[in-house]
Design an enzyme around this catalytic site. Structure first.
Site, PDB file in Angstrom:
ATOM      1  N   MET A  20     -12.472  23.328  24.304  1.00  0.00           N
ATOM      2  CA  MET A  20     -11.375  22.513  24.627  1.00  0.00           C
ATOM      3  C   MET A  20     -11.535  21.877  25.867  1.00  0.00           C
ATOM      4  O   MET A  20     -12.155  22.293  26.947  1.00  0.00           O
ATOM      5  CB  MET A  20      -9.956  23.542  25.021  1.00  0.00           C
ATOM      6  CG  MET A  20      -8.867  22.864  25.334  1.00  0.00           C
ATOM      7  SD  MET A  20      -7.406  24.349  25.569  1.00  0.00           S
ATOM      8  CE  MET A  20      -8.070  25.051  26.662  1.00  0.00           C
ATOM      9  N   ASN A  21     -10.816  20.621  26.377  1.00  0.00           N
ATOM     10  CA  ASN A  21     -10.851  20.114  27.630  1.00  0.00           C
ATOM     11  C   ASN A  21      -9.572  19.700  27.857  1.00  0.00           C
ATOM     12  O   ASN A  21      -8.689  20.370  27.914  1.00  0.00           O
ATOM     13  CB  ASN A  21     -12.086  19.267  27.890  1.00  0.00           C
ATOM     14  CG  ASN A  21     -12.227  18.041  27.018  1.00  0.00           C
ATOM     15  OD1 ASN A  21     -12.767  18.117  25.679  1.00  0.00           O
ATOM     16  ND2 ASN A  21     -12.280  16.669  27.272  1.00  0.00           N
ATOM     17  N   ASP A  22      -9.202  18.350  28.422  1.00  0.00           N
ATOM     18  CA  ASP A  22      -8.123  17.733  28.788  1.00  0.00           C
ATOM     19  C   ASP A  22      -6.717  18.412  28.338  1.00  0.00           C
ATOM     20  O   ASP A  22      -6.876  17.999  27.140  1.00  0.00           O
ATOM     21  CB  ASP A  22      -8.304  16.241  29.166  1.00  0.00           C
ATOM     22  CG  ASP A  22      -9.436  15.789  29.654  1.00  0.00           C
ATOM     23  OD1 ASP A  22     -10.435  16.542  29.815  1.00  0.00           O
ATOM     24  OD2 ASP A  22      -9.416  14.589  29.699  1.00  0.00           O
ATOM     25  N   GLN A  38      -7.757  18.057  24.257  1.00  0.00           N
ATOM     26  CA  GLN A  38      -8.931  17.696  23.617  1.00  0.00           C
ATOM     27  C   GLN A  38      -9.684  18.647  23.074  1.00  0.00           C
ATOM     28  O   GLN A  38      -9.980  19.817  23.784  1.00  0.00           O
ATOM     29  CB  GLN A  38     -10.015  16.921  25.045  1.00  0.00           C
ATOM     30  CG  GLN A  38      -9.143  15.725  25.668  1.00  0.00           C
ATOM     31  CD  GLN A  38      -9.493  14.612  24.642  1.00  0.00           C
ATOM     32  OE1 GLN A  38     -10.750  14.167  24.731  1.00  0.00           O
ATOM     33  NE2 GLN A  38      -8.548  14.142  24.015  1.00  0.00           N
ATOM     34  N   TRP A  46     -18.668  20.343  23.941  1.00  0.00           N
ATOM     35  CA  TRP A  46     -17.881  19.091  23.693  1.00  0.00           C
ATOM     36  C   TRP A  46     -18.598  18.264  22.484  1.00  0.00           C
ATOM     37  O   TRP A  46     -19.713  18.251  22.352  1.00  0.00           O
ATOM     38  CB  TRP A  46     -17.853  18.308  24.913  1.00  0.00           C
ATOM     39  CG  TRP A  46     -17.267  17.050  25.267  1.00  0.00           C
ATOM     40  CD1 TRP A  46     -15.877  17.042  25.670  1.00  0.00           C
ATOM     41  CD2 TRP A  46     -17.497  15.734  24.836  1.00  0.00           C
ATOM     42  NE1 TRP A  46     -15.428  15.573  25.405  1.00  0.00           N
ATOM     43  CE2 TRP A  46     -16.444  14.942  24.821  1.00  0.00           C
ATOM     44  CE3 TRP A  46     -18.733  15.279  24.119  1.00  0.00           C
ATOM     45  CZ2 TRP A  46     -16.454  13.357  24.695  1.00  0.00           C
ATOM     46  CZ3 TRP A  46     -18.815  13.770  24.042  1.00  0.00           C
ATOM     47  CH2 TRP A  46     -17.561  13.043  24.204  1.00  0.00           C
ATOM     48  N   TRP A  82      -9.430  10.580  22.131  1.00  0.00           N
ATOM     49  CA  TRP A  82      -9.724  11.134  23.809  1.00  0.00           C
ATOM     50  C   TRP A  82      -8.395  11.019  24.447  1.00  0.00           C
ATOM     51  O   TRP A  82      -7.246  10.935  23.714  1.00  0.00           O
ATOM     52  CB  TRP A  82     -10.727  10.053  24.489  1.00  0.00           C
ATOM     53  CG  TRP A  82     -12.231  10.302  24.261  1.00  0.00           C
ATOM     54  CD1 TRP A  82     -12.630  11.210  23.238  1.00  0.00           C
ATOM     55  CD2 TRP A  82     -13.082   9.703  24.809  1.00  0.00           C
ATOM     56  NE1 TRP A  82     -14.184  11.004  23.147  1.00  0.00           N
ATOM     57  CE2 TRP A  82     -14.368  10.357  24.122  1.00  0.00           C
ATOM     58  CE3 TRP A  82     -13.440   8.888  25.757  1.00  0.00           C
ATOM     59  CZ2 TRP A  82     -15.709   9.769  24.495  1.00  0.00           C
ATOM     60  CZ3 TRP A  82     -14.604   8.369  26.288  1.00  0.00           C
ATOM     61  CH2 TRP A  82     -15.942   8.941  25.417  1.00  0.00           C
ATOM     62  N   THR A  83      -8.217  11.196  25.718  1.00  0.00           N
ATOM     63  CA  THR A  83      -7.103  11.754  26.309  1.00  0.00           C
ATOM     64  C   THR A  83      -5.980  10.607  26.342  1.00  0.00           C
ATOM     65  O   THR A  83      -6.390   9.246  26.572  1.00  0.00           O
ATOM     66  CB  THR A  83      -7.622  11.875  28.061  1.00  0.00           C
ATOM     67  OG1 THR A  83      -8.297  13.175  27.543  1.00  0.00           O
ATOM     68  CG2 THR A  83      -6.595  11.864  28.884  1.00  0.00           C
ATOM     69  N   GLU A 202     -10.826   8.915  35.940  1.00  0.00           N
ATOM     70  CA  GLU A 202     -10.290   9.352  34.788  1.00  0.00           C
ATOM     71  C   GLU A 202      -9.088   9.819  35.048  1.00  0.00           C
ATOM     72  O   GLU A 202      -8.567  10.315  36.079  1.00  0.00           O
ATOM     73  CB  GLU A 202     -11.380  10.494  34.324  1.00  0.00           C
ATOM     74  CG  GLU A 202     -12.929  10.090  34.184  1.00  0.00           C
ATOM     75  CD  GLU A 202     -13.573  10.965  33.319  1.00  0.00           C
ATOM     76  OE1 GLU A 202     -14.113  10.732  32.722  1.00  0.00           O
ATOM     77  OE2 GLU A 202     -13.722  12.062  34.108  1.00  0.00           O
ATOM     78  N   ASP A 235     -14.812  11.178  38.214  1.00  0.00           N
ATOM     79  CA  ASP A 235     -16.084  11.636  37.491  1.00  0.00           C
ATOM     80  C   ASP A 235     -17.375  12.125  38.292  1.00  0.00           C
ATOM     81  O   ASP A 235     -17.945  12.862  37.890  1.00  0.00           O
ATOM     82  CB  ASP A 235     -16.444  10.332  36.646  1.00  0.00           C
ATOM     83  CG  ASP A 235     -17.321  10.645  35.225  1.00  0.00           C
ATOM     84  OD1 ASP A 235     -17.314  11.949  35.013  1.00  0.00           O
ATOM     85  OD2 ASP A 235     -17.807   9.890  34.654  1.00  0.00           O
TER      86      ASP A 235
END
Ligand code: FRU
Length: 532
Positions: A20-22, A38, A46, A82-83, A202, A235
């Site tokens: 998992m990310n954002d 995400q 990822w 994406w986000t 980002e 980033d």
């Protein structure tokens, strides 16, 4: 997978498995909070980025409802969904804007909406057939155009969104677009803001805060008594940086209150392991809520072995700090208090220079700890600490600190994580305080990145030093001075686990006593599981 199972969190959100990310598109709809994220449905690294989806009545007890809310299945997002962010229109419709990584590896913005608005669970999402709705404009690189914000309504009745980018390699910028229908957009001919040397922005977040009020503001609110927070996830630094300033709606620019504390060179939302955060306005309780991603600090091989990676923070309310006037205040949403089980209080515990005192609270893996420290200098010598204040960690002693808590600490102190204050006399004669977390002795596991984190923290005249710390097995979220500074730690204890995890006070000052008053609640698990 049983491997490292003690690292699983019990009231922080994490998927059952995989990467998992954002946090994405958080919103409140018909009695339910929605968190998208995400997600790689196939592995703990990822890739294959889709939107996972969890729902909750109370922001804490989340239920996994889909690993496939939106999947990369169109030419305009086949390399990743994406986000993105949600906007709730005045008539109740929900607009979801997200970045797609196209078949050609270009970052574009896409529109999606719920298939059935009357479904409180918002199970099905429709991608607008005319996607993409935005492609990188001239002068912006095809891989530097992502993460659209929630939209706000301008004085002219048009909606606006902002999208982070960079010009060249180093000028971090946020572009503004206006739109009436979320299909056709016009680029505003200046940046919302730009900061040299900050690189790619980002997950930009942009929202109003009330200067005097204690409620959150919906995203379109502006005017007297309102300031605007601008946040960028850099980033380059992998940190979430913010600044407070004024939004000029006549020309869609934002100006920081203090140019020396501009985005990327001033405050961080969280000084620990934290990234890609996003707020939303909760119309249910009139508050602004912030979710953030806690990334791993071990190896990819370990993540694959344990079968999962990453956690989300406890959602936090965000308010302007009218006492300092220079920062926001973050505080765990009140719903986390419903997890509180029994509490233990320790009043005026004297912690002498160079000592530790155990706080007997039983198993110390799931705790909510509130602490106040009174510092009494014994000598008259000046306290000087290393430049960064937290730099050397909790073992580096000076006359007035460090002092604080040892969380997830083994009885033998073989593993421990100090969350602490450090205090120095400034050149002007006043005291300067730092709020820190030292991960250096948090784990005996090899291949874990362990750092000392922290920041200078405002402690006002008449205030004691205070902190609130949430402990959840492998996550520690620490809030200094009512939430003026926050530090999230992702740690990997191997011995300070289950019943072997303890809690201590410590005072490493050489010539100051500390008197601590502590209230500790054991916290129940949030029973995060598939929706049924
Ligand atoms: C931030 C980020 C975003 C992007 C997403 C892809 O962590 O890189 O900029 O949209 O993750 O997963």
């Amino acid at each position: 997978n049983a491997m490292f199972s003690w690292q699983r969190t019990f009231f922080h959100f994490q998927p059952e498995g995989n990467w998992m990310n954002d946090p994405n598109g958080p919103l409140y709809h018909k009695g339910w909070y929605h968190l998208f994220y995400q997600y790689n449905p196939e592995s703990a690294v990822w890739g294959n980025i889709s939107w996972g989806h969890a729902v909750s009545r109370d922001l804490i007890t989340l239920a996994y409802i889909s690993a496939y809310a939106m999947v990369p299945d169109q030419p305009y997002d086949v390399n990743g969904v994406w986000t993105g962010s949600a906007t709730i229109l005045p008539d109740g419709r929900i607009i979801m804007l997200y970045t797609g990584d196209t078949i050609d590896g270009v970052q574009v913005q896409n529109l999606a909406y719920p298939a059935n608005l009357s479904d409180p669970l918002l199970l099905n999402w429709v991608k607008y057939p005319g996607n993409p709705v935005l492609v990188p404009p001239p002068g912006i690189g095809p891989k530097d155009f992502r993460d659209p914000t929630t939209a706000w309504l301008g004085h002219d009745g048009k909606w606006r969104i902002t999208i982070g980018s960079r010009v060249g390699t180093t000028l971090g910028v946020s572009l503004v677009y206006t739109t009436n229908d979320f299909i056709k957009y016009e680029l505003v001919d200046r940046f919302l803001h730009a900061v040299p040397g900050t690189g790619m922005w980002e997950c930009v977040d942009f929202y109003p805060v009330s200067v005097h009020g204690s409620k959150g503001l919906d995203t379109s609110v502006n005017g007297h008594g309102v300031k605007h927070v601008l946040k960028a996830s850099l980033d380059d630094t992998k940190m979430d940086h913010y600044a407070i300033g004024t939004y000029f709606s006549n020309n869609d620019t934002w100006v920081p209150d203090n140019p020396e504390e501009d985005v990327g060179i001033g405050l961080k939302l969280d000084y620990g392991r934290y990234y890609a955060s996003k707020t939303f306005y909760d119309q249910n309780k009139e508050r602004r809520i912030l979710w953030g991603w806690i990334n791993e600090t071990d190896t990819e091989a370990n993540d694959l072995a344990k079968g999962w990676a990453s956690v989300q923070t406890i959602p936090r309310t965000v308010l302007f700090d009218h006492k300092t006037g220079s920062n926001i205040i973050q505080w765990p949403v009140e719903e986390v208090e419903s997890l509180r089980l029994g509490s233990t209080e320790f009043n005026d515990v004297l912690v002498e220079p160079g000592s530790v005192v155990e706080l007997e609270v039983g198993t110390a893996t799931q705790l909510d700890i509130l602490t106040e420290f009174e510092l009494e200098a014994l000598g008259s010598e000046k306290a000087t600490i290393s430049e960064e204040g937290c730099g050397g960690g909790a073992a580096e002693r000076s006359s007035l600190g460090p002092f604080g808590l040892l969380v997830l600490a083994h009885q033998s102190l073989s593993e421990l994580t100090p969350i602490y204050f450090n205090v120095a006399n400034s050149s002007k004669g006043s005291r300067e305080a730092y709020f820190c977390a030292d991960e250096k002795r948090s784990s005996k596991a090899p291949d874990v990145f362990k750092q000392v984190y922290g920041s200078k923290i405002p402690v006002l005249e008449g205030e004691n030093f205070s902190m609130r710390v949430l402990v959840d097995h492998s996550i520690v979220e620490s809030f200094g001075q009512g939430g003026r500074r926050v530090i999230t730690s992702r740690i990997y204890p191997t011995e300070a686990i289950y019943g072997a995890a303890k809690l201590f006070l410590f005072n490493n000052a050489t010539s100051a006593n500390v008197k601590a008053t502590v209230k500790v609640w054991r916290l129940n698990s949030a029973f995060i599981q598939p929706f049924s």
